[in-house]
Design an enzyme around this catalytic site. Structure first.
Site, PDB file in Angstrom:
ATOM      1  N   GLU A 276       0.639  -1.518  -0.307  1.00  0.00           N
ATOM      2  CA  GLU A 276      -0.317   0.369   0.391  1.00  0.00           C
ATOM      3  C   GLU A 276       1.567   1.025  -0.257  1.00  0.00           C
ATOM      4  OE1 GLU A 276      -1.131  -2.916   1.804  1.00  0.00           O
ATOM      5  OE2 GLU A 276      -2.751  -3.742   0.897  1.00  0.00           O
TER       6      GLU A 276
ATOM      7  N   HIS B 255     -10.822  -5.165   9.614  1.00  0.00           N
ATOM      8  CA  HIS B 255     -11.273  -5.029   8.402  1.00  0.00           C
ATOM      9  C   HIS B 255     -13.261  -4.668   8.326  1.00  0.00           C
ATOM     10  CE1 HIS B 255      -8.389  -7.657   7.287  1.00  0.00           C
ATOM     11  NE2 HIS B 255      -8.544  -7.514   6.100  1.00  0.00           N
TER      12      HIS B 255
HETATM   13  C1  LIG Z   1      -1.735  -4.468   4.068  1.00  0.00           C
HETATM   14  C2  LIG Z   1      -3.376  -5.805   3.644  1.00  0.00           C
HETATM   15  N1  LIG Z   1      -2.734  -5.267   2.769  1.00  0.00           N
HETATM   16  C3  LIG Z   1      -3.901  -5.657   1.580  1.00  0.00           C
HETATM   17  C4  LIG Z   1      -4.818  -6.968   2.289  1.00  0.00           C
HETATM   18  C5  LIG Z   1      -5.762  -7.855   1.812  1.00  0.00           C
HETATM   19  N2  LIG Z   1      -5.338  -9.362   1.891  1.00  0.00           N
HETATM   20  C6  LIG Z   1      -5.810 -10.014   2.099  1.00  0.00           C
HETATM   21  S1  LIG Z   1      -5.314 -11.792   2.468  1.00  0.00           S
HETATM   22  C7  LIG Z   1      -4.215 -10.962   0.535  1.00  0.00           C
HETATM   23  C8  LIG Z   1      -3.623 -12.147   0.108  1.00  0.00           C
HETATM   24  C9  LIG Z   1      -2.361 -12.758   1.014  1.00  0.00           C
HETATM   25  O1  LIG Z   1      -1.097 -13.641   0.268  1.00  0.00           O
HETATM   26  P1  LIG Z   1      -0.162 -14.414   1.154  1.00  0.00           P
HETATM   27  O2  LIG Z   1       0.637 -13.544   1.535  1.00  0.00           O
HETATM   28  O3  LIG Z   1       0.497 -14.866  -0.310  1.00  0.00           O
HETATM   29  O4  LIG Z   1      -0.967 -15.125   1.528  1.00  0.00           O
HETATM   30  P2  LIG Z   1      -2.196 -15.951   1.779  1.00  0.00           P
HETATM   31  O5  LIG Z   1      -3.149 -15.475   1.616  1.00  0.00           O
HETATM   32  O6  LIG Z   1      -2.020 -16.846   0.528  1.00  0.00           O
HETATM   33  O7  LIG Z   1      -2.082 -17.806   2.373  1.00  0.00           O
HETATM   34  C10 LIG Z   1      -4.569  -9.579   0.422  1.00  0.00           C
HETATM   35  C11 LIG Z   1      -4.008  -9.026  -0.482  1.00  0.00           C
HETATM   36  C12 LIG Z   1      -4.375  -7.614   3.419  1.00  0.00           C
HETATM   37  N3  LIG Z   1      -5.300  -7.760   4.994  1.00  0.00           N
HETATM   38  N4  LIG Z   1      -3.377  -6.355   4.168  1.00  0.00           N
END
Ligand SMILES: Cc1ncc(C[n+]2csc(CCOP(=O)(O)OP(=O)(O)O)c2C)c(N)n1
Ligand SMILES: Cc1ncc(C[n+]2csc(CCOP(=O)(O)OP(=O)(O)O)c2C)c(N)n1
Ligand SMILES: [Mg+2]
Ligand SMILES: [Mg+2]
Lengths: 324, 333, 333, 324
Positions: free
Chosen positions: C67, C136
């Protein structure tokens, strides 16, 4: 799959298998309940990634601690939070590990060293570094493990947390579960390196890639890193290549993934692989497996009943615990 | 302030804070410091000078330039029972650690159902007046006051700085402790013996019947100066030093407003959606029928802080502005 | 809302926002989108669905989970004359980009002496009510309203969402555009022809003489529901939809307060130091002599948002709470 | 020092030398004025680092852009902001490039592509990425350069900005001026790698270490990176090893630095090195040097007089420019 450089008793191996099974059956239940609209909010299940949480956490004692993410039911169960407390939390009941105030994305139980599921990507990483700092401060040879996703390696908190732990030589192991996707985006679209472990060199620490669906490999490699941490040798970054068998959250069917990719990874299901290993090495037979399976099923059903039967938090909970 | 005899020393705000840190570190070996350039260099404002040699590098920790890691690590160590005191060199930099402060530290206790005492103290250097421009001069207290789970403290003098910081370190809750950079050289009497000043209690610095002036941190002096000029004009103002912004001591403030019937809140912060608005809003709710005249705020205009000394001077609240507003309130012109 | 005949379509809040994006992207090829999962996936809330295929990957850009980089890059591209629209998936994540938003984007124009139009639009998904827990579900508008240099917009319905977003994209200033996640499915009539709704103007949704209810985003519906129940009790309330939080349309709000003599501000946000306090404070300053009864705020209690649906329901403002507060104000019991 | 793989005319070389001299004399003046308490607030001077800003920026046209830090007078002058506008800004006068509203830490002039001095460590890095994005968006072959310090490589914005530019293949060059210190802390105390350029591999981009006191080397290496950027090959991370001859800010004498270290680096003063090169290659003689020096001195004196004579901003500036 083989038990290379790892000496686990049959009992320990079976207990690891049972943990993985517990996570799988628990998550399947959550997934089904969510689809039936019985669970409020959102959930992020972890089927397919059980070998990571169980493989790593089997090296930890109760005094060691972990941080994980919104996709944290598996780690929380592996670290020892009672299934019924996790289930009740997911239902928002007062008997949940957080009294229903946290929910699926915030499963926490300090009494077993589960420092929390962090719903902001990357946020748990520096917190694990801080726990590691406390061990070093007190001259305890415990370790802190931070679990996070591949996508998380793109956020500032990852960079700062890993660098901080490296500079201060803290007893922390950073475990990246590379499940190939961050939400709906394939890793390669949003990340500048093929292996997240390649980033370790930016912090002067070891980075290791491991087959995240092979629980014995995960165990072996993380054991080395955790031992190093305890011995004051500083942090390691471990990347576990694995796969999220379900969609990202809630009822996401994950249609953006190629069928062939899903198929290939389903064939490498970590529980199937480990089960085959245990059976083919005569460590587990059909009847012990069945007994285990029904035991685990019962635990999950009981947890579900417990959650259903539990009351919602009462009004006085609304403004309590703001400070503690 | 009670007037019973006590043995005091005259020290400045900076030293008072250092004394508090030293006393608490001596008292409790779980207390430690982390931040940028706080160890070898003794801090950019020299607050932590000498503490490295006294307590060693494991308790006075120089960190990389990584505020997110600093605050996150403070949280992690607090969960394990330590009492970290993190320094944010300029409170403007809280913005780079805002997630850890507002989403993690502040919410941990609540989201976990009260599992932990999150004893994290964040010392942050705030305020303007010395031409440090828009990114090194802000008063951002309202952001944190608006975030449930954080205590916000704004000491106005050496004695309070010491006594409140000691309470903050002991309270086992997340505290934002705002040190005003322009107050560091301010001298004042501080009791020689240990003093814990309670969190959540304001202090009436001067009594009066005609109107209530509320200030915090740097603006307490502004209020007092205005009050003494008003006094020569026959206007008797009561001056309240907030001390703690959150939790707010509404009882003392509204009690005074109900006595005087007039209120001016004086804040260094931008007025729009600032903490002065909260105090005014409480008065308009709880004390409306006592109000004899409009509730006023003397605060910064809706603009970032300008660099140029000429502009910055106009930007800051001043005794003159308070005086003018007060005269208008009480005498109608 | 003017009642002159116009051709309208019935669409939901989500589509209204998408239509605004599409129209503005068609109109001006400097307008582009960046954010996480907004392109291929069409956004977590499906707001940007279809835009990738219409405008291609150079104008609908999927980014890493970064972000700070997203907002920083938006600023850099705006300085070069583009009009970036950055999506922050949940407004709670503004905290990880707070420095770029509050210290860089917001202050750039001022600190540079007005050298640039910083045409950065940040769409951020806010609000609670669907058990998404404390990280959230927040309503953090007050942080940004308190930060000079940012416009904050909080549309309450599809028509406003579309018309205000279009104005935001064209205004050449930094805008925080808060989309309430629970409103995405809300349907409403939107003019078929282009409509630009002015920034900085509130809208009176219902007229009345007995008291003024001020809401924004999700709480406008809360106010209207309460108002209709009050109406059956013979209490005629006026309902103001803030639309823009900053700059605030004080004229409309205070005009209404001066007519009715009573004010209740209804915000989803935590009350303490929230934007309701600003409105109450303005009333206590500018409209004091018109006030017949205390100024009330119906807002969230001083706590993070709980997950449990049982608690979250108690946490949120509701028509019932507004109704009860209003009855008490007008009838004294 | 040699002109390897670099073809600069004598005129260009002399102009680079003059730029470096301008920065040096300008900063010496600022340093002296600050010590005399004639300058409000704080300043961060850059004597000793002139080869970096001039070496890199000599590759840029007016359409290319830079971001820099609170230690940004040098870059701002090198990019072409008029000295008197910089000086007046530092004095807080209405004739400053930011009308006196920004000051020493926020020197900005969009008209010459100086996008700003960012006083929050790391904050300019993603902004440069965004400028690069705009060039790619418009199919212009311009480049954006982000200047920052060694200490800045520890902050999240660095990680996110560089990764972002790499993933999107943006025409950006990241120039780290490693002057061995972040404020009063030696780099090695707070950073986990010996070379900041080592971090490039974490983003799948090239990382290059260069002698930051050799303006021709800086020119040559940054030319390659900038050409790559213009050609659509994505970003590069260049680490310039250099030295901050003065303290961190204001009147800091920098006593925490070993005398021998200071001495060694003073001997490798970039202006001295370049001057020697120009003289020994017959490109500059004593008289042309003297003429240049007096010209530059006059420019700085005039800038000072201009600043002194200029009025402070008037009251109507207080609340103007909040939006533009
Ligand atoms: C700072 C932030 N940005 C965006 C999100 C929204 N978000 C939740 S899970 C996710 C994907 C995360 O991917 P990864 O780190 O690969 O973990 P996975 O869900 O695959 O276990 C996103 C973008 C968030 N929770 N926090
Ligand atoms: C986020 C943030 N944290 C801390 C500071 C205070 N600070 C200003 S300069 C500086 C040191 C930066 O070192 P480096 O990046 O090496 O740059 P140099 O000053 O050596 O040019 C620090 C810590 C800041 N401005 N921003
Ligand atoms: Mg992933
Ligand atoms: Mg440096």
């Amino acid at each position: 799959m083989k038990q290379q450089g790892v000496s686990l008793s049959n009992k320990e191996l079976l207990s690891m298998f049972e943990k993985m099974l517990l996570i799988r059956i628990f998550e399947d239940k959550i997934h089904a309940l969510f689809a039936q609209k019985l669970i409020p909010g959102t959930t992020h299940v972890c089927q397919g990634q059980e070998a990571v949480s169980v493989g790593v956490i089997s090296n930890l004692s109760k005094e060691d601690v972990i941080t994980c993410t919104y996709r944290g039911h598996g780690h929380s169960l592996a670290k020892g939070i009672e299934p019924k407390k996790v289930m009740a939390e997911i239902f928002g009941k007062s008997t949940g590990c957080c009294k229903g105030k946290g929910g699926s994305m915030h499963i926490t139980d300090l009494s077993v060293g589960a420092l929390g599921s962090f719903a902001i990507v990357g946020a748990g990483i520096p917190v694990a570094a801080g726990a590691g700092l406390s061990f070093k401060y007190r001259h305890l040879n415990h370790a802190a493990v931070a679990f996070f996703g591949d996508g998380a390696s793109n956020i500032g908190a990852f960079h700062e947390g890993v660098n901080f732990a490296s500079v201060l030589k803290l007893p922390v192991v950073f475990v990246c579960e590379n499940n190939l996707y961050g939400e709906y985006s394939p890793l390669m679209k949003t990340t500048s390196v093929p292996n997240i472990a390649d980033r370790a060199s930016a912090y002067g620490i070891n980075g290791i890639v491991v087959d995240g669906n092979d629980v014995l490999e995960v165990y072996r490699v993380s054991k080395g890193a955790i031992d190093d941490a305890r011995a004051g040798k500083g942090p390691t970054l471990i990347e576990c290549k694995t796969y999220r068998q379900k969609g990202h959250s809630r009822t996401d069917p994950g249609k953006y993934r190629p069928d062939s990719e899903v198929r290939e990874w389903m064939e490498r299901d970590p529980i199937r692989l480990f089960g085959d290993y245990l059976r083919s090495n005569g460590i587990m037979d059909r009847s012990s497996e069945e007994a285990m399976s029904s035991r685990v099923n019962q635990v999950v059903e009981e947890a579900y009943q417990f959650a259903l039967d539990s009351p919602y938090p009462s009004e006085n909970e609304l403004e309590s615990n703001v400070y503690n | 302030m009670s007037s019973k005899v006590m043995s005091t020393i005259n020290i400045n705000y900076r030293s008072a804070i250092r004394f508090a840190l030293r006393e608490e570190m001596k008292r409790d070996d779980r207390v430690f410091l982390l931040g940028e350039d706080i160890a070898d260099a003794g801090g950019v404002f020299k607050v932590t000078e000498g503490l490295l040699s006294e307590f060693g590098p494991s308790r006075v920790i120089d960190t990389p330039i990584s505020e997110t890691a600093i605050v996150g690590a403070a949280l992690g160590s607090a969960l394990m029972g330590l009492t970290p005191i993190a320094e944010i060199m300029f409170s403007d930099f809280t913005a780079v650690a805002m997630d850890q402060i507002a989403n993690q530290v502040a919410k941990y206790s609540y989201m976990s159902g009260g599992q932990a005492h999150v004893g994290v103290v964040i010392r942050a250097v705030s305020g303007g007046g010395i031409s440090f421009s828009a990114q090194h001069s802000q008063s951002l207290e309202a952001w944190f006051a608006h975030t449930p789970g954080l205590i916000s403290i704004m000491p106005s003098n050496p004695r309070d700085a010491k006594g409140l910081l000691k309470s903050a370190i002991r309270c086992g809750r997340p505290v934002m402790f705002f040190e005003h950079k322009a107050l560091y050289p301010m001298e004042g009497l501080v009791p020689e013996s240990e003093e814990l000043i309670p969190i959540g209690k304001s202090e009436i610095r001067k009594e009066g019947e005609d109107l209530t002036l509320v200030g915090a941190s740097s603006t307490v002096a502004t209020c007092l100066e205005a009050a003494s000029r008003l006094e020569s004009n026959g206007i008797h103002s009561e001056v309240i030093d907030l001390r703690t912004l959150s939790p707010l001591d509404s009882k003392t403030i509204l009690g005074s407003v109900e006595k005087t019937g007039r209120l001016i809140v004086v804040e260094e912060d931008v007025g729009f959606c600032g903490w002065g608005a909260e105090i005014a809003a409480q008065a308009a709710d709880k004390s409306l029928y006592y109000l004899k005249s409009p509730v006023k705020r003397v605060s910064a205009p809706y603009a970032p802080i300008p660099f140029s000394p000429a502009l910055e001077k106009m930007y800051m609240p001043s005794a003159e502005k308070v005086y003018a507003a007060a005269k208008l309130l009480v005498q109608g012109s």
